[in-house]
Write a protein that holds these residues in place. Structure first.
Motif, PDB file in Angstrom:
ATOM      1  N   LEU A 150       0.827  -1.205   0.000  1.00 22.87           N
ATOM      2  CA  LEU A 150       0.000   0.000   0.000  1.00 22.87           C
ATOM      3  C   LEU A 150       0.862   1.257   0.000  1.00 22.87           C
ATOM      4  O   LEU A 150       0.561   2.241  -0.683  1.00 22.87           O
ATOM      5  CB  LEU A 150      -0.917  -0.009   1.219  1.00 22.87           C
ATOM      6  N   GLN A 151       1.954   1.238   0.762  1.00 23.70           N
ATOM      7  CA  GLN A 151       2.847   2.396   0.797  1.00 23.70           C
ATOM      8  C   GLN A 151       3.531   2.600  -0.561  1.00 23.70           C
ATOM      9  O   GLN A 151       3.785   3.734  -0.967  1.00 23.70           O
ATOM     10  CB  GLN A 151       3.886   2.212   1.907  1.00 23.70           C
ATOM     11  N   ALA A 152       3.805   1.511  -1.265  1.00 23.12           N
ATOM     12  CA  ALA A 152       4.380   1.627  -2.604  1.00 23.12           C
ATOM     13  C   ALA A 152       3.382   2.273  -3.555  1.00 23.12           C
ATOM     14  O   ALA A 152       3.755   3.067  -4.428  1.00 23.12           O
ATOM     15  CB  ALA A 152       4.785   0.247  -3.114  1.00 23.12           C
ATOM     16  N   PHE A 153       2.095   1.944  -3.389  1.00 22.73           N
ATOM     17  CA  PHE A 153       1.050   2.570  -4.209  1.00 22.73           C
ATOM     18  C   PHE A 153       1.036   4.088  -3.985  1.00 22.73           C
ATOM     19  O   PHE A 153       0.933   4.866  -4.942  1.00 22.73           O
ATOM     20  CB  PHE A 153      -0.309   1.965  -3.871  1.00 22.73           C
ATOM     21  N   VAL A 154       1.160   4.508  -2.731  1.00 19.23           N
ATOM     22  CA  VAL A 154       1.195   5.937  -2.417  1.00 19.23           C
ATOM     23  C   VAL A 154       2.377   6.601  -3.106  1.00 19.23           C
ATOM     24  O   VAL A 154       2.273   7.700  -3.657  1.00 19.23           O
ATOM     25  CB  VAL A 154       1.258   6.155  -0.888  1.00 19.23           C
ATOM     26  N   LYS A 155       3.517   5.931  -3.094  1.00 17.97           N
ATOM     27  CA  LYS A 155       4.708   6.500  -3.715  1.00 17.97           C
ATOM     28  C   LYS A 155       4.520   6.639  -5.229  1.00 17.97           C
ATOM     29  O   LYS A 155       4.964   7.632  -5.830  1.00 17.97           O
ATOM     30  CB  LYS A 155       5.921   5.611  -3.405  1.00 17.97           C
ATOM     31  N   ILE A 156       3.842   5.683  -5.848  1.00 19.76           N
ATOM     32  CA  ILE A 156       3.558   5.768  -7.289  1.00 19.76           C
ATOM     33  C   ILE A 156       2.721   7.011  -7.582  1.00 19.76           C
ATOM     34  O   ILE A 156       3.002   7.762  -8.527  1.00 19.76           O
ATOM     35  CB  ILE A 156       2.827   4.503  -7.780  1.00 19.76           C
ATOM     36  N   ILE A 157       1.701   7.240  -6.771  1.00 19.33           N
ATOM     37  CA  ILE A 157       0.830   8.395  -6.987  1.00 19.33           C
ATOM     38  C   ILE A 157       1.584   9.695  -6.717  1.00 19.33           C
ATOM     39  O   ILE A 157       1.458  10.672  -7.459  1.00 19.33           O
ATOM     40  CB  ILE A 157      -0.422   8.300  -6.088  1.00 19.33           C
ATOM     41  N   ASP A 158       2.374   9.725  -5.643  1.00 19.74           N
ATOM     42  CA  ASP A 158       3.122  10.937  -5.307  1.00 19.74           C
ATOM     43  C   ASP A 158       4.068  11.342  -6.431  1.00 19.74           C
ATOM     44  O   ASP A 158       4.208  12.533  -6.747  1.00 19.74           O
ATOM     45  CB  ASP A 158       3.929  10.727  -4.024  1.00 19.74           C
ATOM     46  N   LEU A 159       4.728  10.349  -7.030  1.00 18.34           N
ATOM     47  CA  LEU A 159       5.727  10.635  -8.072  1.00 18.34           C
ATOM     48  C   LEU A 159       5.126  10.677  -9.471  1.00 18.34           C
ATOM     49  O   LEU A 159       5.754  11.190 -10.398  1.00 18.34           O
ATOM     50  CB  LEU A 159       6.847   9.589  -8.015  1.00 18.34           C
ATOM     51  N   GLY A 160       3.906  10.116  -9.609  1.00 18.44           N
ATOM     52  CA  GLY A 160       3.267  10.109 -10.925  1.00 18.44           C
ATOM     53  C   GLY A 160       3.965   9.216 -11.923  1.00 18.44           C
ATOM     54  O   GLY A 160       3.817   9.388 -13.135  1.00 18.44           O
ATOM     55  N   SER A 161       4.712   8.233 -11.415  1.00 16.26           N
ATOM     56  CA  SER A 161       5.492   7.380 -12.308  1.00 16.26           C
ATOM     57  C   SER A 161       5.823   6.066 -11.604  1.00 16.26           C
ATOM     58  O   SER A 161       6.324   6.080 -10.473  1.00 16.26           O
ATOM     59  CB  SER A 161       6.786   8.088 -12.722  1.00 16.26           C
ATOM     60  N   ILE A 162       5.573   4.948 -12.286  1.00 16.79           N
ATOM     61  CA  ILE A 162       5.922   3.641 -11.724  1.00 16.79           C
ATOM     62  C   ILE A 162       7.434   3.455 -11.723  1.00 16.79           C
ATOM     63  O   ILE A 162       8.017   2.954 -10.759  1.00 16.79           O
ATOM     64  CB  ILE A 162       5.234   2.513 -12.511  1.00 16.79           C
ATOM     65  N   SER A 163       8.088   3.873 -12.799  1.00 20.78           N
ATOM     66  CA  SER A 163       9.536   3.678 -12.900  1.00 20.78           C
ATOM     67  C   SER A 163      10.286   4.502 -11.856  1.00 20.78           C
ATOM     68  O   SER A 163      11.236   4.019 -11.226  1.00 20.78           O
ATOM     69  CB  SER A 163      10.022   4.042 -14.307  1.00 20.78           C
ATOM     70  N   ARG A 164       9.864   5.748 -11.655  1.00 18.63           N
ATOM     71  CA  ARG A 164      10.524   6.590 -10.648  1.00 18.63           C
ATOM     72  C   ARG A 164      10.279   6.055  -9.246  1.00 18.63           C
ATOM     73  O   ARG A 164      11.168   6.074  -8.389  1.00 18.63           O
ATOM     74  CB  ARG A 164      10.037   8.033 -10.774  1.00 18.63           C
ATOM     75  N   ALA A 165       9.066   5.565  -9.013  1.00 21.54           N
ATOM     76  CA  ALA A 165       8.766   4.979  -7.703  1.00 21.54           C
ATOM     77  C   ALA A 165       9.609   3.728  -7.470  1.00 21.54           C
ATOM     78  O   ALA A 165      10.105   3.500  -6.368  1.00 21.54           O
ATOM     79  CB  ALA A 165       7.273   4.650  -7.609  1.00 21.54           C
ATOM     80  N   ALA A 166       9.779   2.917  -8.528  1.00 23.93           N
ATOM     81  CA  ALA A 166      10.585   1.707  -8.406  1.00 23.93           C
ATOM     82  C   ALA A 166      12.031   2.052  -8.073  1.00 23.93           C
ATOM     83  O   ALA A 166      12.662   1.404  -7.226  1.00 23.93           O
ATOM     84  CB  ALA A 166      10.510   0.904  -9.699  1.00 23.93           C
ATOM     85  N   ASP A 167      12.566   3.074  -8.726  1.00 25.33           N
ATOM     86  CA  ASP A 167      13.939   3.511  -8.438  1.00 25.33           C
ATOM     87  C   ASP A 167      14.076   3.968  -6.988  1.00 25.33           C
ATOM     88  O   ASP A 167      15.049   3.616  -6.299  1.00 25.33           O
ATOM     89  CB  ASP A 167      14.345   4.649  -9.381  1.00 25.33           C
ATOM     90  N   LEU A 168      13.109   4.770  -6.528  1.00 21.88           N
ATOM     91  CA  LEU A 168      13.182   5.309  -5.179  1.00 21.88           C
ATOM     92  C   LEU A 168      13.047   4.206  -4.132  1.00 21.88           C
ATOM     93  O   LEU A 168      13.710   4.235  -3.087  1.00 21.88           O
ATOM     94  CB  LEU A 168      12.089   6.358  -4.984  1.00 21.88           C
ATOM     95  N   LEU A 169      12.189   3.224  -4.409  1.00 23.02           N
ATOM     96  CA  LEU A 169      11.952   2.137  -3.464  1.00 23.02           C
ATOM     97  C   LEU A 169      12.954   0.997  -3.619  1.00 23.02           C
ATOM     98  O   LEU A 169      12.904   0.021  -2.868  1.00 23.02           O
ATOM     99  CB  LEU A 169      10.532   1.592  -3.656  1.00 23.02           C
TER     100      LEU A 169
END
Length: 312
Positions: free
Chosen positions: A6-25
């Motif tokens: 669920l927290q990963a989902f929040v990060k996807i929305i915050d960044l507006g990008s799956i790839s950027r969220a994946a890099d950050l996480l």
């Protein structure tokens, strides 16, 4: 359900990008996409809209985002409180302070008070023109906020702190009719170039309503949200502004700008402390809230802040 998913989902929305969220996480993008797909399967709803520019939440995704913000904050609080045990209060407490209100004036004194009384608490203070603090409080992203207005509003509760009158802050060289108390009639302000906040701001709404009720049309030449820019523009004689005294006094410069009371009508707005209704408070946030209310009410009762009155 895995809180990390669920927290990963929040990060996807915050960044507006799956790839950027994946890099950050530090997660492979295909793995993160699978986690998102698993969430959509669990809720039987499409949660994001993919496009060339990134991802945006669907209506269902926005609802989930709001609830996960609350759940995530509650989880973090539980970790802190369980680890803390019976020791001194610890944790982070986030406070939003409206830049055009007395709240921003209280920030340094609040920080000093918390450091002296509650050194284990990390105070997160934010002043932003862009954020709608009531929404951030409602979703649990802020623990509390000092804002203009007194509600009611679904999802948040308001504690009245004070009422603030607004003043005219003008270039020192400006010639404007005023009485012996340095009070200016609103009708005499209509031809003066005004520098004001944008229309969504509570101060701007109060200004506009005062002119409308008197059947007057202000001369607005610019919308400014940066106090340093506003201060410089007034010093240079570009225009004047209308602000609570608590803010006007901070940016007035002796010999270059001057504060006048406004009359007929007096423009005023309530200042309130906003807290969430659905997100339980921690002991740390309660302690900060109590001190903030004490500071605000002492300020309103001190008679050291012209135009600032306790609420009844």
């Amino acid at each position: 359900m895995d809180i990390r998913r669920l927290q990963a989902f929040v990060k996807i929305i915050d960044l507006g990008s799956i790839s950027r969220a994946a890099d950050l996480l530090n997660i492979a993008q295909p793995a993160l996409s699978q986690q998102l797909a698993a969430l959509e399967s669990a809720f039987r709803q499409k949660l994001v809209i993919r496009s060339k520019s990134g991802v945006t939440p669907t209506i269902a995704g926005s609802v989930l985002y709001r609830h996960v913000q609350i759940l995530s904050k509650q989880f973090d609080r539980a970790m802190v409180e369980i680890t803390q045990g019976d020791g001194p209060l610890v944790g982070k407490v986030s406070v939003g302070l409206s830049p055009y209100s007395a709240g921003s004036t209280l920030s340094v004194e609040l920080l000093r008070r918390i450091r002296e009384d509650l050194p284990g608490i990390i105070l997160h203070l934010t002043e932003s023109f862009d954020d709608i603090y009531s929404e951030l409080v409602m979703t649990g992203r802020l623990d509390m906020a000092v804002i203009h207005g007194s509600g009611p509003m679904k999802g948040v509760s308001f504690t009245p702190l004070m009422k603030e009158e607004f003043f005219l802050l003008a270039p020192h060289a400006l010639e404007i009719p005023h009485d012996s108390d340095d009070a200016v009639q609103l009708a005499d302000v209509t031809d003066i170039p005004l520098l004001v906040p944008p229309k969504h701001n509570f101060v701007r709404k109060a200004i506009d309503m005062a002119f409308i009720r008197k059947g007057l049309e202000p001369t607005i030449v610019a919308e400014i949200e940066a106090l340093t820019t506003l201060q410089g523009a007034i010093q240079e004689g570009i225009g004047s502004t209308i602000l609570p005294w608590s803010v006007a006094s901070r940016i007035a410069v002796e010999g270059k700008s001057r504060i006048y009371a406004l009359r007929n009508p007096v423009i005023s707005e309530n200042v309130s402390l906003c807290i969430p209704e659905l997100v339980p408070e921690t002991e740390a946030s309660v302690a900060v809230r109590e001190r903030l209310i004490d500071l605000a009410r002492a300020m309103a009762s001190s008679h050291n802040w012209p135009g600032t009155h306790p609420t009844t």
